[in-house]
Design an enzyme around this catalytic site. Structure first.
Site, PDB file in Angstrom:
ATOM      1  N   GLY A   1     -31.994  13.974 -10.258  1.00  0.00           N
ATOM      2  CA  GLY A   1     -31.570  12.883  -9.381  1.00  0.00           C
ATOM      3  C   GLY A   1     -32.377  12.943  -8.099  1.00  0.00           C
ATOM      4  O   GLY A   1     -33.560  13.320  -8.093  1.00  0.00           O
TER       5      GLY A   1
ATOM      6  N   SER B   1     -29.316  11.973 -21.046  1.00  0.00           N
ATOM      7  CA  SER B   1     -29.704  11.700 -19.662  1.00  0.00           C
ATOM      8  C   SER B   1     -30.667  10.516 -19.509  1.00  0.00           C
ATOM      9  O   SER B   1     -31.737  10.486 -20.127  1.00  0.00           O
ATOM     10  CB  SER B   1     -30.358  12.939 -19.054  1.00  0.00           C
ATOM     11  OG  SER B   1     -30.811  12.621 -17.759  1.00  0.00           O
TER      12      SER B   1
ATOM     13  N   SER C   1     -32.393  10.159 -17.005  1.00  0.00           N
ATOM     14  CA  SER C   1     -33.482  10.653 -16.148  1.00  0.00           C
ATOM     15  C   SER C   1     -34.644  11.257 -16.937  1.00  0.00           C
ATOM     16  O   SER C   1     -35.686  11.572 -16.366  1.00  0.00           O
ATOM     17  CB  SER C   1     -32.948  11.709 -15.175  1.00  0.00           C
ATOM     18  OG  SER C   1     -31.873  11.197 -14.445  1.00  0.00           O
TER      19      SER C   1
ATOM     20  N   GLU D   1     -19.501  18.221  -8.595  1.00  0.00           N
ATOM     21  CA  GLU D   1     -18.245  18.172  -9.338  1.00  0.00           C
ATOM     22  C   GLU D   1     -18.421  18.558 -10.805  1.00  0.00           C
ATOM     23  O   GLU D   1     -17.456  18.874 -11.488  1.00  0.00           O
ATOM     24  CB  GLU D   1     -17.599  16.780  -9.206  1.00  0.00           C
ATOM     25  CG  GLU D   1     -18.391  15.618  -9.794  1.00  0.00           C
ATOM     26  CD  GLU D   1     -19.445  15.050  -8.846  1.00  0.00           C
ATOM     27  OE1 GLU D   1     -19.809  15.727  -7.880  1.00  0.00           O
ATOM     28  OE2 GLU D   1     -19.909  13.915  -9.090  1.00  0.00           O
TER      29      GLU D   1
ATOM     30  N   HIS E   1     -26.292  22.965  -1.992  1.00  0.00           N
ATOM     31  CA  HIS E   1     -25.035  22.713  -1.281  1.00  0.00           C
ATOM     32  C   HIS E   1     -24.086  23.810  -1.736  1.00  0.00           C
ATOM     33  O   HIS E   1     -24.031  24.123  -2.941  1.00  0.00           O
ATOM     34  CB  HIS E   1     -24.529  21.311  -1.638  1.00  0.00           C
ATOM     35  CG  HIS E   1     -23.220  20.933  -1.012  1.00  0.00           C
ATOM     36  ND1 HIS E   1     -22.808  21.387   0.226  1.00  0.00           N
ATOM     37  CD2 HIS E   1     -22.224  20.107  -1.455  1.00  0.00           C
ATOM     38  CE1 HIS E   1     -21.622  20.860   0.508  1.00  0.00           C
ATOM     39  NE2 HIS E   1     -21.252  20.087  -0.494  1.00  0.00           N
TER      40      HIS E   1
ATOM     41  N   GLY F   1     -31.924  13.495  -0.851  1.00  0.00           N
ATOM     42  CA  GLY F   1     -32.999  14.033  -1.685  1.00  0.00           C
ATOM     43  C   GLY F   1     -34.312  13.280  -1.535  1.00  0.00           C
ATOM     44  O   GLY F   1     -35.383  13.893  -1.472  1.00  0.00           O
TER      45      GLY F   1
ATOM     46  N   ASP G   1     -20.862  20.142   5.925  1.00  0.00           N
ATOM     47  CA  ASP G   1     -21.372  19.005   5.141  1.00  0.00           C
ATOM     48  C   ASP G   1     -20.223  18.081   4.735  1.00  0.00           C
ATOM     49  O   ASP G   1     -20.301  16.857   4.911  1.00  0.00           O
ATOM     50  CB  ASP G   1     -22.088  19.551   3.898  1.00  0.00           C
ATOM     51  CG  ASP G   1     -22.773  18.459   3.099  1.00  0.00           C
ATOM     52  OD1 ASP G   1     -23.926  18.146   3.440  1.00  0.00           O
ATOM     53  OD2 ASP G   1     -22.165  17.921   2.163  1.00  0.00           O
TER      54      ASP G   1
ATOM     55  N   GLU H   1     -19.613  14.234   6.332  1.00  0.00           N
ATOM     56  CA  GLU H   1     -19.683  13.013   5.504  1.00  0.00           C
ATOM     57  C   GLU H   1     -18.340  12.299   5.444  1.00  0.00           C
ATOM     58  O   GLU H   1     -18.288  11.077   5.406  1.00  0.00           O
ATOM     59  CB  GLU H   1     -20.256  13.302   4.105  1.00  0.00           C
ATOM     60  CG  GLU H   1     -19.392  14.136   3.197  1.00  0.00           C
ATOM     61  CD  GLU H   1     -20.152  14.701   2.001  1.00  0.00           C
ATOM     62  OE1 GLU H   1     -21.385  14.654   1.975  1.00  0.00           O
ATOM     63  OE2 GLU H   1     -19.479  15.228   1.093  1.00  0.00           O
TER      64      GLU H   1
HETATM   65  N1  LIG Z   1     -28.573  19.906   1.395  1.00  0.00           N
HETATM   66  C1  LIG Z   1     -28.213  18.643   1.580  1.00  0.00           C
HETATM   67  O1  LIG Z   1     -28.208  18.119   2.709  1.00  0.00           O
HETATM   68  C2  LIG Z   1     -27.851  17.817   0.397  1.00  0.00           C
HETATM   69  C3  LIG Z   1     -27.812  16.429   0.502  1.00  0.00           C
HETATM   70  C4  LIG Z   1     -27.485  15.679  -0.615  1.00  0.00           C
HETATM   71  C5  LIG Z   1     -27.168  16.329  -1.817  1.00  0.00           C
HETATM   72  N2  LIG Z   1     -27.204  17.691  -1.869  1.00  0.00           N
HETATM   73  C6  LIG Z   1     -26.868  18.404  -3.109  1.00  0.00           C
HETATM   74  O2  LIG Z   1     -27.875  18.205  -4.089  1.00  0.00           O
HETATM   75  C7  LIG Z   1     -27.303  18.316  -5.376  1.00  0.00           C
HETATM   76  C8  LIG Z   1     -27.721  17.103  -6.184  1.00  0.00           C
HETATM   77  O3  LIG Z   1     -27.431  15.952  -5.435  1.00  0.00           O
HETATM   78  P1  LIG Z   1     -28.257  14.603  -5.625  1.00  0.00           P
HETATM   79  O4  LIG Z   1     -28.068  13.820  -4.375  1.00  0.00           O
HETATM   80  O5  LIG Z   1     -29.618  14.913  -6.109  1.00  0.00           O
HETATM   81  O6  LIG Z   1     -27.399  13.923  -6.807  1.00  0.00           O
HETATM   82  P2  LIG Z   1     -27.816  12.740  -7.789  1.00  0.00           P
HETATM   83  O7  LIG Z   1     -28.984  11.989  -7.297  1.00  0.00           O
HETATM   84  O8  LIG Z   1     -26.544  12.012  -8.081  1.00  0.00           O
HETATM   85  O9  LIG Z   1     -28.284  13.506  -9.129  1.00  0.00           O
HETATM   86  C9  LIG Z   1     -27.371  14.246  -9.825  1.00  0.00           C
HETATM   87  C10 LIG Z   1     -28.022  14.794 -11.090  1.00  0.00           C
HETATM   88  O10 LIG Z   1     -26.978  15.541 -11.717  1.00  0.00           O
HETATM   89  C11 LIG Z   1     -27.023  15.292 -13.098  1.00  0.00           C
HETATM   90  N3  LIG Z   1     -25.697  15.466 -13.691  1.00  0.00           N
HETATM   91  C12 LIG Z   1     -24.530  14.897 -13.313  1.00  0.00           C
HETATM   92  N4  LIG Z   1     -23.543  15.298 -14.127  1.00  0.00           N
HETATM   93  C13 LIG Z   1     -24.116  16.126 -15.029  1.00  0.00           C
HETATM   94  C14 LIG Z   1     -23.624  16.849 -16.139  1.00  0.00           C
HETATM   95  N5  LIG Z   1     -22.333  16.819 -16.468  1.00  0.00           N
HETATM   96  N6  LIG Z   1     -24.495  17.600 -16.852  1.00  0.00           N
HETATM   97  C15 LIG Z   1     -25.797  17.658 -16.521  1.00  0.00           C
HETATM   98  N7  LIG Z   1     -26.331  16.987 -15.485  1.00  0.00           N
HETATM   99  C16 LIG Z   1     -25.494  16.233 -14.760  1.00  0.00           C
HETATM  100  C17 LIG Z   1     -27.455  13.842 -13.204  1.00  0.00           C
HETATM  101  O11 LIG Z   1     -27.962  13.731 -14.487  1.00  0.00           O
HETATM  102  P3  LIG Z   1     -28.434  12.353 -15.177  1.00  0.00           P
HETATM  103  O12 LIG Z   1     -29.789  12.114 -14.572  1.00  0.00           O
HETATM  104  O13 LIG Z   1     -28.469  12.731 -16.590  1.00  0.00           O
HETATM  105  O14 LIG Z   1     -27.413  11.310 -14.816  1.00  0.00           O
HETATM  106  C18 LIG Z   1     -28.483  13.735 -12.084  1.00  0.00           C
HETATM  107  O15 LIG Z   1     -29.773  14.047 -12.553  1.00  0.00           O
HETATM  108  C19 LIG Z   1     -25.804  18.447  -5.155  1.00  0.00           C
HETATM  109  O16 LIG Z   1     -25.479  19.817  -5.171  1.00  0.00           O
HETATM  110  C20 LIG Z   1     -25.605  17.887  -3.753  1.00  0.00           C
HETATM  111  O17 LIG Z   1     -24.491  18.357  -3.049  1.00  0.00           O
HETATM  112  C21 LIG Z   1     -27.547  18.445  -0.801  1.00  0.00           C
END
Ligand SMILES: NC(=O)c1ccc[n+]([C@@H]2O[C@H](COP(=O)([O-])OP(=O)(O)OC[C@H]3O[C@@H](n4cnc5c(N)ncnc54)[C@H](OP(=O)(O)O)[C@@H]3O)[C@@H](O)[C@H]2O)c1
Length: 334
Positions: free
Chosen positions: A30, A56, A58, A89, A113, A139, A196, A200
């Site tokens: 993602g 997926s 993706s 989650e 996170h 991201g 965090d 939010e």
């Molecule tokens: N450090 C920071 O400031 C910050 C900011 C934002 C987010 N984060 C963290 O970054 C991480 C990812 O966030 P994101 O914003 O990149 O999320 P995102 O864009 O929604 O991407 C989530 C990814 O998780 C995959 N996924 C969801 N459910 C799944 C499952 N059951 N099995 C396998 N894969 C699954 C999705 O797969 P599909 O492609 O197959 O749908 C997608 O590729 C999280 O831990 C979030 O808290 C950190």
């Protein structure tokens, strides 16, 4: 905090070898997953595989970017380190069903996170380095800043240090995604998670949306057109947010009209009154205990994807008016 709190580390202070020599599996493609993968590869991490669920959407994007896509169990058996960049989650189910049973001994776990570790949703075995490497921000911005030769400010923490090298791996990972260009600070899993979630909930998302919706409705009730109300209470948020990001709150006040500043100063303290404090205290208590986390993970695992809430939002006048306005301004609904 430690002395290091005031002394950020930069790329020049950090050895990238621990991440470059690693077989790294990135779970999820993602916003963060894709950006991290591209930046890490550009920083010389040669062995990266993207782990995705069977269905997926993706997969096409990851393959088009030139990455090998594997299943989660395959990744768990192959990698020296797993960067778990899937939705928080889902971490518990992913970990228990797809990673733990196949996991290569000694494999490090990296998260950006602290949620699933802080709330004990995942319990890695004692042979794992467990690392937080948080580039703070969305991201997409990780990649955008990296391409400009910069990065997002980075925070690292170590939950378990089985190898004695967990800190070095965390720093190398963050430097490789660009954070070493702007500064990398230590934190703890608790601090990053609580901060965090609170930020939010009460400001960036929940607080801002509540103010936008309530102020739109109040202006319309006062006879103002919906279009005008939307512009003043929603559309212009970005301009003020950009000012605060670039110049701080005092700098924002200096940049706007004296009328706006005077009016804002009259009402700031009224909004930040006892009711706001009560709401903030309640949000903080739910976050500091595991009440919020437990409720969210239970809701997700019960299959509730907030479909009804999202449909209800779409039906609001504030949304219709906003879509019409964006069509007019940008020529297409954004
Ligand atoms: N450090 C920071 O400031 C910050 C900011 C934002 C987010 N984060 C963290 O970054 C991480 C990812 O966030 P994101 O914003 O990149 O999320 P995102 O864009 O929604 O991407 C989530 C990814 O998780 C995959 N996924 C969801 N459910 C799944 C499952 N059951 N099995 C396998 N894969 C699954 C999705 O797969 P599909 O492609 O197959 O749908 C997608 O590729 C999280 O831990 C979030 O808290 C950190």
């Amino acid at each position: 905090m430690t002395d290091e709190m005031d002394e950020p580390l930069y790329t020049r202070d950090i050895d990238l070898a621990p991440i470059r020599s690693c077989r790294l599996a990135i779970v999820g493609y993602g916003n963060h997953g894709r950006s991290h993968a591209l930046c890490l590869r550009d920083s010389g991490v040669a062995h990266i595989r993207i782990a995705l669920r069977e269905t997926s959407p993706s997969r096409i994007k990851a393959e088009a970017d030139g990455f090998e896509v594997v299943s989660l169990p395959e990744a768990a058996a192959w990698a020296d380190a797993i960067s778990l960049l899937a939705a928080d989650e889902a971490h518990r189910l992913i970990w228990e069903e797809a990673i733990l049973p196949h996991r290569k001994p000694g494999q490090a776990l990296i998260v950006c996170h602290g949620f699933s570790i802080h709330y004990d949703l995942i319990r890695p075995p004692a042979d794992a380095d467990v690392i937080l490497a948080a580039a703070k921000g969305p991201g997409g911005a990780v990649r955008e800043e990296f391409e400009k030769g910069r990065g997002l400010i980075g925070f690292w923490a170590v939950h378990q240090d089985a190898s004695g090298q967990a800190r070095e791996l965390a720093l190398a990972y963050l430097a490789a995604i660009g954070s070493g260009e702007v500064g990398i600070f230590p934190t703890s899993f608790r601090e990053e998670t609580v901060s965090d979630l609170f930020g939010e909930q009460v400001v960036l998302v929940g607080g801002m949306v509540a103010l936008a919706k309530a102020s739109f409705e109040r202006l319309v009730a006062a006879g103002v057109s919906e279009r005008m109300a939307y512009i003043d209470c929603v559309h212009e948020i970005k301009y003020l947010a950009d000012l605060i990001q670039a110049r701080g709150i005092a700098g924002m006040y200096e940049a706007i009209s004296d009328t706006a500043e005077f009016g804002a100063r009259q009402i700031e303290d009224k909004i930040a009154g006892p009711e706001l404090k009560r709401v903030f205290d309640e949000a903080m208590a739910d976050i500091e205990s595991d009440r919020f986390a437990r409720k969210w993970v239970e809701t997700y695992e019960a299959g509730d994807a907030m479909v009804a809430d999202r449909a209800a939002d779409r039906a609001l006048r504030i949304e219709t008016v906003g879509a019409e306005l964006r069509d007019r301004i940008y020529g297409a609904t954004k």
